[in-house]
Design a protein around this motif. Structure first.
Motif, PDB file in Angstrom:
ATOM      1  N   GLN A  49      -9.950  -6.922  -7.005  1.00 37.12           N
ATOM      2  CA  GLN A  49      -9.975  -6.691  -5.636  1.00 37.12           C
ATOM      3  C   GLN A  49      -8.540  -7.515  -5.228  1.00 37.12           C
ATOM      4  OE1 GLN A  49     -13.581  -7.905  -4.371  1.00 37.12           O
ATOM      5  NE2 GLN A  49     -14.336  -5.779  -4.135  1.00 37.12           N
ATOM      6  N   ALA A  50      -8.237  -7.156  -3.934  1.00 37.72           N
ATOM      7  CA  ALA A  50      -7.269  -7.913  -3.287  1.00 37.72           C
ATOM      8  C   ALA A  50      -7.656  -9.407  -3.094  1.00 37.72           C
ATOM      9  CB  ALA A  50      -7.040  -6.995  -1.737  1.00 37.72           C
ATOM     10  N   SER A  63      -3.245 -13.863  -5.898  1.00 39.95           N
ATOM     11  CA  SER A  63      -3.483 -13.571  -4.600  1.00 39.95           C
ATOM     12  C   SER A  63      -2.552 -12.090  -4.502  1.00 39.95           C
ATOM     13  CB  SER A  63      -2.384 -14.351  -3.426  1.00 39.95           C
ATOM     14  OG  SER A  63      -3.013 -15.658  -3.470  1.00 39.95           O
ATOM     15  N   LEU A  64      -3.193 -11.211  -5.381  1.00 46.21           N
ATOM     16  CA  LEU A  64      -2.766 -10.034  -5.690  1.00 46.21           C
ATOM     17  C   LEU A  64      -3.020  -9.139  -4.402  1.00 46.21           C
ATOM     18  CD1 LEU A  64      -3.926  -9.459  -9.431  1.00 46.21           C
ATOM     19  CD2 LEU A  64      -1.844  -9.218  -8.648  1.00 46.21           C
ATOM     20  N   LYS A  65      -2.295  -8.253  -4.110  1.00 43.24           N
ATOM     21  CA  LYS A  65      -2.331  -7.410  -3.150  1.00 43.24           C
ATOM     22  C   LYS A  65      -2.259  -5.872  -3.588  1.00 43.24           C
ATOM     23  CE  LYS A  65       0.910 -10.290  -0.639  1.00 43.24           C
ATOM     24  NZ  LYS A  65       2.111 -10.479   0.084  1.00 43.24           N
ATOM     25  N   PRO A  66      -2.518  -5.056  -2.922  1.00 43.78           N
ATOM     26  CA  PRO A  66      -2.875  -3.383  -3.362  1.00 43.78           C
ATOM     27  C   PRO A  66      -1.317  -3.050  -3.549  1.00 43.78           C
ATOM     28  CG  PRO A  66      -4.037  -3.774  -1.334  1.00 43.78           C
ATOM     29  CD  PRO A  66      -3.440  -5.090  -1.604  1.00 43.78           C
ATOM     30  N   GLU A  67      -0.257  -3.428  -3.034  1.00 48.02           N
ATOM     31  CA  GLU A  67       1.140  -3.027  -3.558  1.00 48.02           C
ATOM     32  C   GLU A  67       1.386  -3.751  -4.649  1.00 48.02           C
ATOM     33  OE1 GLU A  67      -0.133  -4.558  -0.487  1.00 48.02           O
ATOM     34  OE2 GLU A  67       1.709  -6.076   0.160  1.00 48.02           O
ATOM     35  N   THR A  88      -4.287  -2.507 -11.355  1.00 46.83           N
ATOM     36  CA  THR A  88      -4.923  -1.892 -10.291  1.00 46.83           C
ATOM     37  C   THR A  88      -5.568  -2.782  -9.198  1.00 46.83           C
ATOM     38  OG1 THR A  88      -5.119   0.137 -11.401  1.00 46.83           O
ATOM     39  CG2 THR A  88      -6.350   0.087  -9.115  1.00 46.83           C
ATOM     40  N   VAL A  89      -4.942  -3.016  -8.031  1.00 44.73           N
ATOM     41  CA  VAL A  89      -5.383  -3.890  -6.904  1.00 44.73           C
ATOM     42  C   VAL A  89      -6.147  -2.914  -5.800  1.00 44.73           C
ATOM     43  CG1 VAL A  89      -5.029  -5.638  -5.495  1.00 44.73           C
ATOM     44  CG2 VAL A  89      -3.775  -5.657  -7.293  1.00 44.73           C
ATOM     45  N   SER A  90      -7.268  -3.185  -5.528  1.00 39.85           N
ATOM     46  CA  SER A  90      -8.037  -2.394  -4.831  1.00 39.85           C
ATOM     47  C   SER A  90      -8.132  -3.267  -3.235  1.00 39.85           C
ATOM     48  CB  SER A  90      -9.530  -2.085  -5.090  1.00 39.85           C
ATOM     49  OG  SER A  90     -10.188  -3.295  -5.334  1.00 39.85           O
ATOM     50  N   SER A  91      -8.054  -2.465  -2.280  1.00 38.50           N
ATOM     51  CA  SER A  91      -8.231  -3.397  -0.868  1.00 38.50           C
ATOM     52  C   SER A  91      -9.505  -3.328  -0.437  1.00 38.50           C
ATOM     53  CB  SER A  91      -7.494  -2.155   0.019  1.00 38.50           C
ATOM     54  OG  SER A  91      -7.918  -0.986  -0.119  1.00 38.50           O
TER      55      SER A  91
END
Length: 121
Positions: A12-13, A84-88, A118-121
């Motif tokens: 997750q984000a 701090s992963l982001k969807p982008e 894969t980072v989900s929002s």
């Protein structure tokens, strides 16, 4: 040098992942190692790189302060800690080795297979 990337997954984000790049070959410590990523519909992009002796690291502006690259030459491994992963950040991530330390993909001669993040929002 043969490289194998691992550690990708779905997160997750705001979450974190740690990618690993395992290398074979006795001369691994002689190479700079970089991470690149390929997102859907985009060109391959530089993410981070580390010099042979870990004296130098460089990061893409988009990941500075969030990603950390490190290496353990005794274990022939390079890690990419992603916080701090982001969807982008969603992409297939590749590690590669080079004789020269830099951000250009054409510097890198040996490439591992990718690992999907894969980072989900």
């Amino acid at each position: 040098v043969q490289l194998q990337a691992s550690g990708g997954g779905l997160v997750q984000a705001g979450g974190s992942l740690r990618l690993s790049c395992a290398a074979s070959g006795r001369t691994f410590s002689s190479y700079a190692v970089g991470w690149f990523r390929l997102a859907p519909g985009k060109e391959r992009a530089f993410v981070a790189a580390i010099s042979r002796g870990s004296l130098g690291t460089i990061y893409a502006d988009s990941v500075k302060g969030r990603f950390t690259i490190s290496r353990d030459n005794a274990k022939n491994t390079v890690h990419l800690q992603m916080n701090s992963l982001k969807p982008e950040d969603t992409a297939v991530y590749y590690c590669a080795s080079a004789n020269l330390f830099g951000t250009r993909s054409d510097l890198y001669s040996y490439w591992g297979q990718g690992t999907l993040v894969t980072v989900s929002s």
